[in-house]
Design a protein around this motif. Structure first.
Motif, PDB file in Angstrom:
ATOM      1  N   ASN A 166      77.006  18.722  -8.220  1.00 13.42           N
ATOM      2  CA  ASN A 166      75.787  18.321  -7.520  1.00 13.42           C
ATOM      3  C   ASN A 166      75.680  16.803  -7.527  1.00 13.42           C
ATOM      4  N   THR A 167      76.066  16.185  -6.418  1.00 12.09           N
ATOM      5  CA  THR A 167      76.073  14.718  -6.350  1.00 12.09           C
ATOM      6  C   THR A 167      74.679  14.150  -6.085  1.00 12.09           C
ATOM      7  N   TYR A 168      73.660  15.006  -6.021  1.00 15.44           N
ATOM      8  CA  TYR A 168      72.288  14.524  -6.012  1.00 15.44           C
ATOM      9  C   TYR A 168      71.825  14.220  -7.442  1.00 15.44           C
ATOM     10  N   ARG A 169      72.416  14.922  -8.408  1.00 12.58           N
ATOM     11  CA  ARG A 169      72.028  14.733  -9.806  1.00 12.58           C
ATOM     12  C   ARG A 169      72.994  13.843 -10.574  1.00 12.58           C
ATOM     13  N   HIS A 170      74.261  13.851 -10.157  1.00 13.39           N
ATOM     14  CA  HIS A 170      75.290  13.137 -10.921  1.00 13.39           C
ATOM     15  C   HIS A 170      75.904  12.028 -10.074  1.00 13.39           C
ATOM     16  N   ALA A 171      76.089  10.884 -10.696  1.00 16.57           N
ATOM     17  CA  ALA A 171      76.665   9.735 -10.001  1.00 16.57           C
ATOM     18  C   ALA A 171      78.180   9.896  -9.886  1.00 16.57           C
ATOM     19  N   LEU A 216      76.174   9.845  -4.359  1.00 18.75           N
ATOM     20  CA  LEU A 216      76.705  10.231  -3.049  1.00 18.75           C
ATOM     21  C   LEU A 216      75.712  11.089  -2.267  1.00 18.75           C
ATOM     22  N   GLN A 217      74.979  11.951  -2.963  1.00 18.08           N
ATOM     23  CA  GLN A 217      73.999  12.835  -2.328  1.00 18.08           C
ATOM     24  C   GLN A 217      74.603  13.546  -1.113  1.00 18.08           C
ATOM     25  N   ALA A 218      75.748  14.170  -1.358  1.00 19.88           N
ATOM     26  CA  ALA A 218      76.469  14.885  -0.300  1.00 19.88           C
ATOM     27  C   ALA A 218      76.110  16.370  -0.341  1.00 19.88           C
ATOM     28  N   ASP A 219      75.508  16.839   0.733  1.00 20.58           N
ATOM     29  CA  ASP A 219      75.106  18.252   0.783  1.00 20.58           C
ATOM     30  C   ASP A 219      76.275  19.210   0.537  1.00 20.58           C
ATOM     31  N   PRO A 220      77.479  18.954   1.076  1.00 13.66           N
ATOM     32  CA  PRO A 220      78.575  19.905   0.856  1.00 13.66           C
ATOM     33  C   PRO A 220      78.924  20.119  -0.621  1.00 13.66           C
ATOM     34  N   SER A 262      87.908  15.578   0.729  1.00 10.88           N
ATOM     35  CA  SER A 262      87.354  16.925   0.927  1.00 10.88           C
ATOM     36  C   SER A 262      85.878  16.860   1.325  1.00 10.88           C
ATOM     37  N   ILE A 263      85.149  15.874   0.805  1.00 10.02           N
ATOM     38  CA  ILE A 263      83.736  15.703   1.183  1.00 10.02           C
ATOM     39  C   ILE A 263      83.645  15.250   2.637  1.00 10.02           C
ATOM     40  N   VAL A 264      84.495  14.302   3.017  1.00 11.71           N
ATOM     41  CA  VAL A 264      84.532  13.849   4.409  1.00 11.71           C
ATOM     42  C   VAL A 264      84.856  15.021   5.328  1.00 11.71           C
ATOM     43  N   GLU A 265      85.838  15.809   4.936  1.00 13.85           N
ATOM     44  CA  GLU A 265      86.240  16.982   5.736  1.00 13.85           C
ATOM     45  C   GLU A 265      85.078  17.950   5.916  1.00 13.85           C
ATOM     46  N   ALA A 266      84.331  18.161   4.841  1.00 12.29           N
ATOM     47  CA  ALA A 266      83.227  19.117   4.892  1.00 12.29           C
ATOM     48  C   ALA A 266      82.045  18.595   5.703  1.00 12.29           C
TER      49      ALA A 266
END
Length: 348
Positions: A274-279, A245-249, A216-220
């Motif tokens: 929020n993958t900027y805060r969580h691994a 991951l630091q994925a904006d979506p 779903s992240i790749v798709e977004a």
């Protein structure tokens, strides 16, 4: 000799009964008796789930299909099974008898609607698509998508059906229930997710839920199928190195309401998505990925990339080092600045 009874007195009740029976039979079985004058256009009515027989008769009267209500109500009382009229949209043309009309409504197959579910759409948007095409309320659809009993029956580990509503173009009965639509879309994913794909996921160390989450992240991130294996490789490489991951979506998904441009302050939002805060991976999918994104995760490109940024021209620039990534970011900003100065793309 006793007086003889008048023949008329003896036969009068029978004649009256026969006359009444003839009137009833005519009203119930002869076409056109209870119909309005023929129209150029057929009448159309919609029967919604839960509507009673009297309400349906009222709709027929209001639509100009019948002249009188009571013959249909009487016929329904005489033959109770005819009360069972399926929800659906009905187009009624010509002159029907009362029983003929009720039988048509009782036995007609439900009409179908062709609905397209795009790749990468969140389930709340799918709910709106479904509500716009079928006799389903979007709120009821979302409620069903989070029903623990339905999730358990479909073997979904997450808290909702997000990620499992397989995109595609399908025919649905207009009067389908939320449960029927959700079950159908989930089973379409199960049909796609073959034993060979399950084996590939197992070899990659991903269970079904993790696979759909990453897909779903790749798709977004990209609509370009040719880029998806490369995008997948970036995230898989970051996971192997224990990098966030630091994925904006995923941040976009954590923000309530409609999608909007992200700001730096959004990257600090307190959410497990929020993958900027969580691994690691977020708790679940952030949209409903299509086949290409799922396959991209199972068959990623063989790269050492750890970073990527948009080029400003529809694709992405990839990098293995932070320094290289910083240069790509500068190129992107320059491209954006040029686009803002020349929005039309032509020569000023």
């Amino acid at each position: 000799m006793p007086p003889r009874k008048a023949p008329f007195r003896a036969t009068a009740p029978r004649v009256i009964l026969l006359a009444i029976a003839a009137v009833v039979v005519t009203l119930l079985f002869v076409p056109g008796i209870n119909s309005m004058s023929p129209k150029e256009e057929p009448a159309r009515i919609a029967v919604h789930r839960g509507e009673g027989f009297r309400r349906i008769v009222e709709k027929l009267h209001d639509a100009g299909v019948i002249r009188f209500r009571w013959p249909l109500l009487a016929a329904g009382a005489l033959v109770p099974p005819l009360h069972k009229i399926k929800p659906g949209r009905y187009t009624i043309s010509g002159n029907h008898s009362v029983f003929g009309l009720l039988w048509y409504l009782h036995s007609r197959p439900q009409d179908e609607v062709r609905v397209m579910i795009p790749n990468g759409v969140e389930q709340r948007k799918i709910a709106r698509i479904i509500a716009a095409n079928l006799d389903i309320d979007s709120t009821a659809f979302i409620a069903a998508s989070r029903d623990p009993r339905l999730l358990a029956s479909l073997g979904i580990k997450g808290e909702s059906t997000e990620g499992y509503l397989f995109p595609g173009t399908y025919n649905f009965a207009w009067a389908s229930t939320p449960k029927e639509v959700i079950t159908f879309l989930t089973r379409r994913f199960r049909a796609f997710y073959s034993d060979s794909l399950k084996q590939e996921a197992k070899q990659a160390g991903l269970d079904e839920h993790q696979l759909l989450t990453l897909a779903s992240i790749v798709e977004a991130e990209t609509p370009l199928d040719e880029e998806k294996p490369v995008i997948a490789s970036v995230y898989l490489n970051r996971l192997k190195k224990n990098m966030r991951l630091q994925a904006d979506p995923t941040v976009q998904y954590a923000i309530p309401g409609e999608s909007r441009p992200l700001h730096y302050k959004d990257l600090a939002i307190d959410s497990p998505y929020n993958t900027y805060r969580h691994a690691g991976l977020p708790p679940g999918p952030i949209c409903n990925p299509g086949a290409a994104s799922i396959r991209a995760v199972l068959s990623p490109a063989n790269t050492g990339y750890l970073y990527f940024v948009a080029t400003g021209q529809g694709g992405h620039a990839f990098a293995t080092t932070l320094a290289e990534h910083a240069r790509n970011v500068q190129r992107y900003r320059a491209a954006r600045k040029e686009q803002q100065k020349n929005p039309g793309g032509g020569t000023p």
